[in-house]
Design a protein around this motif. Structure first.
Motif, short mmCIF file in Angstrom:
data_model
loop_
_atom_site.label_atom_id
_atom_site.label_comp_id
_atom_site.label_asym_id
_atom_site.label_seq_id
_atom_site.Cartn_x
_atom_site.Cartn_y
_atom_site.Cartn_z
N GLU A 168 48.31 47.43 56.12
CA GLU A 168 47.86 47.48 55.36
C GLU A 168 46.30 46.75 55.44
O GLU A 168 45.56 46.12 56.75
CB GLU A 168 47.85 45.66 54.86
N LEU A 169 45.13 47.90 55.04
CA LEU A 169 43.81 47.37 55.62
C LEU A 169 43.12 46.53 54.37
O LEU A 169 43.09 46.81 53.35
CB LEU A 169 42.92 49.65 55.34
N HIS A 170 42.30 45.95 55.06
CA HIS A 170 41.32 44.90 54.43
C HIS A 170 40.56 44.88 54.63
O HIS A 170 39.61 45.00 55.30
CB HIS A 170 41.72 43.40 54.61
N ASN A 173 35.17 43.82 48.40
CA ASN A 173 34.48 45.11 47.54
C ASN A 173 33.14 44.88 47.15
O ASN A 173 32.72 45.37 46.02
CB ASN A 173 35.50 45.90 46.91
N GLY A 174 32.77 43.65 47.31
CA GLY A 174 31.54 42.90 46.28
C GLY A 174 32.12 42.30 45.81
O GLY A 174 31.16 40.94 45.73
N GLU A 175 33.34 41.49 45.27
CA GLU A 175 34.40 40.83 44.45
C GLU A 175 34.93 40.11 45.15
O GLU A 175 35.58 39.00 44.91
CB GLU A 175 34.25 41.72 43.03
N GLN A 176 35.88 41.07 45.98
CA GLN A 176 37.15 39.65 46.20
C GLN A 176 37.36 40.82 47.61
O GLN A 176 36.93 42.09 47.93
CB GLN A 176 38.50 40.11 45.53
N ILE A 177 38.39 40.93 48.44
CA ILE A 177 38.52 41.16 49.85
C ILE A 177 40.17 42.25 48.99
O ILE A 177 40.89 42.11 48.17
CB ILE A 177 39.40 40.25 51.15
N ILE A 178 39.85 43.66 49.70
CA ILE A 178 40.99 43.84 48.84
C ILE A 178 42.18 44.94 50.06
O ILE A 178 41.65 45.06 51.06
CB ILE A 178 40.13 45.87 48.56
N THR A 179 43.16 45.09 49.63
CA THR A 179 44.36 45.23 50.49
C THR A 179 44.67 46.40 50.46
O THR A 179 44.73 47.01 49.05
CB THR A 179 45.48 44.29 50.87
#
Length: 186
Positions: A168-170, A173-179
């Motif tokens: 999984e890549l984390h 995105n400017g608002e939250q951490i995306i996985t």
């Protein structure tokens, strides 16, 4: 927290996919070692002993990452295993669990050159078995802690699934951490 561009996300995703694929194809023997052991060893001990230490797998994965960043926008970065610039001082990381002493498995970073932005590109937390919430918290800490500010984090489980390497890549995105899943077949 630094936000990666779409191009950077695509490039790092391709590097990771290619590196996992090469690890599986070129080093499949590290996933499938079948060593005969004396009868007096239990089945559980036999299973645990046949698997190589995670650092062995990390080394091979790091070699492929290092080769695959060449001729990309990330070719100025160094790839290291369990690197600590400050030798005797443990890395201290702020996470949702509080402050932790950590030793990341693989780093893609600038060792010394402070002209490279960002200084810290990718941090990898790898396991032979299950990735825990604690591991994810460390990766997200490396992304959000202003002392590190990694652009990307990767959690990878080499042996949890017999069919795939689970990754999984984390990233922020400017608002939250995306996985994002980057699972690759074995």
């Amino acid at each position: 927290m630094t936000q990666p561009s779409t191009s950077q996300i695509e490039t790092i995703t391709e590097i990771i996919k290619r590196s996992i694929d090469q690890l599986v194809v070129n080093d499949s023997d590290i996933f499938n070692i079948d060593i005969e052991m004396p009868q007096q060893i239990s089945d559980d001990a036999r299973h645990l002993n046949r698997e190589l230490h995670e650092t062995t797998i990390n080394h091979r994965f790091a070699v492929y990452i290092e080769n695959n960043i060449q001729e990309t926008e990330f070719d100025m970065y160094n790839v290291d295993i369990e690197y600590n610039r400050y030798f005797g001082n443990l890395k201290s990381l702020n996470t949702v669990e509080g402050q932790l002493s950590v030793r990341p498995d693989i780093l893609v970073h600038s060792r010394i050159n402070d002209q490279i932005e960002p200084q810290h590109l990718l941090v990898v937390e790898a396991k032979k078995d299950l990735i825990s919430q604690h591991d994810i918290n460390k990766i997200e800490g490396f992304i959000s802690d202003p002392n590190y500010n990694y652009l990307f984090g990767l959690t990878i489980s080499y042996c949890r699934s017999e069919a795939s390497v689970l990754a999984e890549l984390h990233y922020f995105n400017g608002e939250q951490i995306i996985t994002t899943n980057i699972n690759r077949p074995k």
